[in-house]
Each structure stands twice: as C-alpha cells, then as structure tokens.
Design a protein around this motif. Structure first.
Motif, PDB file in Angstrom:
ATOM      1  N   PHE A   1      81.047  50.574   2.065  1.00 21.23           N
ATOM      2  CA  PHE A   1      79.877  49.844   2.532  1.00 21.23           C
ATOM      3  C   PHE A   1      78.647  50.155   1.681  1.00 21.23           C
ATOM      4  CE2 PHE A   1      82.571  49.876   6.363  1.00 21.23           C
ATOM      5  CZ  PHE A   1      82.656  48.502   6.559  1.00 21.23           C
ATOM      6  N   LEU A   2      78.558  51.384   1.193  1.00 19.67           N
ATOM      7  CA  LEU A   2      77.449  51.736   0.312  1.00 19.67           C
ATOM      8  C   LEU A   2      77.562  51.008  -1.027  1.00 19.67           C
ATOM      9  CD1 LEU A   2      77.138  55.566   0.987  1.00 19.67           C
ATOM     10  CD2 LEU A   2      75.688  53.733   1.848  1.00 19.67           C
ATOM     11  N   VAL A   3      78.778  50.900  -1.544  1.00 20.92           N
ATOM     12  CA  VAL A   3      78.996  50.169  -2.802  1.00 20.92           C
ATOM     13  C   VAL A   3      78.670  48.700  -2.611  1.00 20.92           C
ATOM     14  CG1 VAL A   3      80.748  49.461  -4.476  1.00 20.92           C
ATOM     15  CG2 VAL A   3      80.690  51.822  -3.676  1.00 20.92           C
ATOM     16  N   TYR A   4      79.092  48.120  -1.479  1.00 23.42           N
ATOM     17  CA  TYR A   4      78.795  46.719  -1.194  1.00 23.42           C
ATOM     18  C   TYR A   4      77.279  46.503  -1.122  1.00 23.42           C
ATOM     19  CZ  TYR A   4      79.127  42.061   0.838  1.00 23.42           C
ATOM     20  OH  TYR A   4      79.020  40.718   1.051  1.00 23.42           O
ATOM     21  N   ALA A   5      76.589  47.390  -0.415  1.00 24.48           N
ATOM     22  CA  ALA A   5      75.130  47.270  -0.287  1.00 24.48           C
ATOM     23  C   ALA A   5      74.446  47.422  -1.641  1.00 24.48           C
ATOM     24  CB  ALA A   5      74.607  48.310   0.698  1.00 24.48           C
ATOM     25  N   ALA A   6      74.931  48.351  -2.458  1.00 28.90           N
ATOM     26  CA  ALA A   6      74.348  48.531  -3.790  1.00 28.90           C
ATOM     27  C   ALA A   6      74.559  47.292  -4.659  1.00 28.90           C
ATOM     28  CB  ALA A   6      74.955  49.762  -4.459  1.00 28.90           C
ATOM     29  N   LEU A   7      75.761  46.720  -4.593  1.00 30.35           N
ATOM     30  CA  LEU A   7      76.016  45.496  -5.356  1.00 30.35           C
ATOM     31  C   LEU A   7      75.170  44.342  -4.852  1.00 30.35           C
ATOM     32  CD1 LEU A   7      79.880  45.686  -5.849  1.00 30.35           C
ATOM     33  CD2 LEU A   7      78.117  45.874  -7.608  1.00 30.35           C
ATOM     34  N   TRP A   8      74.941  44.277  -3.552  1.00 28.29           N
ATOM     35  CA  TRP A   8      74.094  43.243  -2.965  1.00 28.29           C
ATOM     36  C   TRP A   8      72.685  43.322  -3.560  1.00 28.29           C
ATOM     37  CZ3 TRP A   8      73.895  42.486   3.058  1.00 28.29           C
ATOM     38  CH2 TRP A   8      73.161  41.353   3.376  1.00 28.29           C
ATOM     39  N   ILE A   9      72.204  44.540  -3.749  1.00 25.80           N
ATOM     40  CA  ILE A   9      70.862  44.744  -4.291  1.00 25.80           C
ATOM     41  C   ILE A   9      70.829  44.504  -5.800  1.00 25.80           C
ATOM     42  CG2 ILE A   9      69.096  46.507  -4.700  1.00 25.80           C
ATOM     43  CD1 ILE A   9      69.983  47.713  -1.961  1.00 25.80           C
ATOM     44  N   VAL A  10      71.851  44.990  -6.508  1.00 27.69           N
ATOM     45  CA  VAL A  10      71.855  44.969  -7.976  1.00 27.69           C
ATOM     46  C   VAL A  10      72.253  43.605  -8.555  1.00 27.69           C
ATOM     47  CG1 VAL A  10      72.949  45.988 -10.018  1.00 27.69           C
ATOM     48  CG2 VAL A  10      72.255  47.440  -8.122  1.00 27.69           C
ATOM     49  N   MET A  11      73.227  42.945  -7.938  1.00 25.09           N
ATOM     50  CA  MET A  11      73.712  41.658  -8.478  1.00 25.09           C
ATOM     51  C   MET A  11      72.658  40.578  -8.290  1.00 25.09           C
ATOM     52  SD  MET A  11      77.711  41.533  -7.256  1.00 25.09           S
ATOM     53  CE  MET A  11      77.967  39.858  -7.719  1.00 25.09           C
ATOM     54  N   PRO A  12      72.284  39.888  -9.363  1.00 28.99           N
ATOM     55  CA  PRO A  12      71.295  38.826  -9.217  1.00 28.99           C
ATOM     56  C   PRO A  12      71.917  37.590  -8.547  1.00 28.99           C
ATOM     57  CG  PRO A  12      72.098  38.889 -11.462  1.00 28.99           C
ATOM     58  CD  PRO A  12      72.705  40.070 -10.748  1.00 28.99           C
ATOM     59  N   LYS A  13      71.062  36.790  -7.931  1.00 24.11           N
ATOM     60  CA  LYS A  13      71.518  35.518  -7.359  1.00 24.11           C
ATOM     61  C   LYS A  13      71.862  34.578  -8.497  1.00 24.11           C
ATOM     62  CE  LYS A  13      68.957  35.570  -3.047  1.00 24.11           C
ATOM     63  NZ  LYS A  13      67.921  34.903  -2.262  1.00 24.11           N
ATOM     64  N   ASP A  14      72.850  33.743  -8.265  1.00 24.53           N
ATOM     65  CA  ASP A  14      73.266  32.751  -9.249  1.00 24.53           C
ATOM     66  C   ASP A  14      72.150  31.743  -9.451  1.00 24.53           C
ATOM     67  OD1 ASP A  14      74.831  31.358 -11.019  1.00 24.53           O
ATOM     68  OD2 ASP A  14      76.126  30.490  -9.502  1.00 24.53           O
ATOM     69  N   SER A  15      71.995  31.297 -10.686  1.00 22.67           N
ATOM     70  CA  SER A  15      70.953  30.318 -10.987  1.00 22.67           C
ATOM     71  C   SER A  15      71.355  28.917 -10.524  1.00 22.67           C
ATOM     72  CB  SER A  15      70.662  30.307 -12.483  1.00 22.67           C
ATOM     73  OG  SER A  15      71.827  29.958 -13.196  1.00 22.67           O
ATOM     74  N   GLY A  16      72.604  28.756 -10.117  1.00 23.21           N
ATOM     75  CA  GLY A  16      73.049  27.458  -9.602  1.00 23.21           C
ATOM     76  C   GLY A  16      73.806  26.623 -10.615  1.00 23.21           C
ATOM     77  N   GLY A  17      74.050  27.151 -11.808  1.00 25.76           N
ATOM     78  CA  GLY A  17      74.718  26.384 -12.842  1.00 25.76           C
ATOM     79  C   GLY A  17      76.224  26.304 -12.700  1.00 25.76           C
ATOM     80  N   TYR A  18      76.822  27.212 -11.934  1.00 22.79           N
ATOM     81  CA  TYR A  18      78.282  27.249 -11.800  1.00 22.79           C
ATOM     82  C   TYR A  18      78.704  26.514 -10.545  1.00 22.79           C
ATOM     83  CZ  TYR A  18      82.985  29.067 -11.339  1.00 22.79           C
ATOM     84  OH  TYR A  18      84.340  29.176 -11.203  1.00 22.79           O
ATOM     85  N   ARG A  19      79.666  25.631 -10.657  1.00 19.24           N
ATOM     86  CA  ARG A  19      80.155  24.885  -9.496  1.00 19.24           C
ATOM     87  C   ARG A  19      81.674  24.949  -9.402  1.00 19.24           C
ATOM     88  NH1 ARG A  19      75.747  25.101  -7.218  1.00 19.24           N
ATOM     89  NH2 ARG A  19      74.142  23.605  -7.655  1.00 19.24           N
ATOM     90  N   GLY A  20      82.303  26.059  -9.868  1.00 22.42           N
ATOM     91  CA  GLY A  20      83.742  26.177  -9.914  1.00 22.42           C
ATOM     92  C   GLY A  20      84.356  26.344  -8.616  1.00 22.42           C
TER      93      GLY A  20
END
Length: 67
Positions: A48-67
């Motif tokens: 859960f700590l790794v998930y929370a850290a990734l939630w904070i660190v990973m940027p939101k997608d700019s919206g260009g990917y629609r796969g």
C-alpha cells in the motif's frame, strides 16, 4: 518501437490509475496488474505504501494515448 511513458491514464482507471499505467507501460492488461496487486496483499510487505508513492510520483497522462 519504444514503450509508452509511465503515467496514470485519465480513462480506464479504478482508484488512481496506477495499475492501469503500469500495465500500459509493461504491455500487460490493467486487470492483470490489479490481480497481481491484490494477490500480493496476501504477503507481508509495503504494497500500500508503494501504491501510494506511485500515485504521488506518476504524472497524470496528457490524454494522448487511447489504447
């Protein structure tokens, strides 16, 4: 051919998009990554700590990917 950047998608997410982003980056289904996460919660560890850290660190997608 390069892999997509590691980011959290705006669509197809359930909680924060971390599993969907990881699945897209490594060529796996988001549901497979979610299942692996849930199964890993059976084992002791900082999942859960790794998930929370990734939630904070990973940027939101700019919206260009629609796969």
């Amino acid at each position: 051919m390069s892999a997509p950047a590691l980011s959290r998608p705006q669509s197809g997410k359930i909680v924060a998009g971390v599993c969907a982003g990881l699945g897209r980056r490594f060529g796996l289904s988001a549901n497979v990554v979610r299942l692996l996460f849930v199964l890993s919660c059976i084992l002791p560890g900082p999942q859960f700590l790794v998930y929370a850290a990734l939630w904070i660190v990973m940027p939101k997608d700019s919206g260009g990917y629609r796969g």
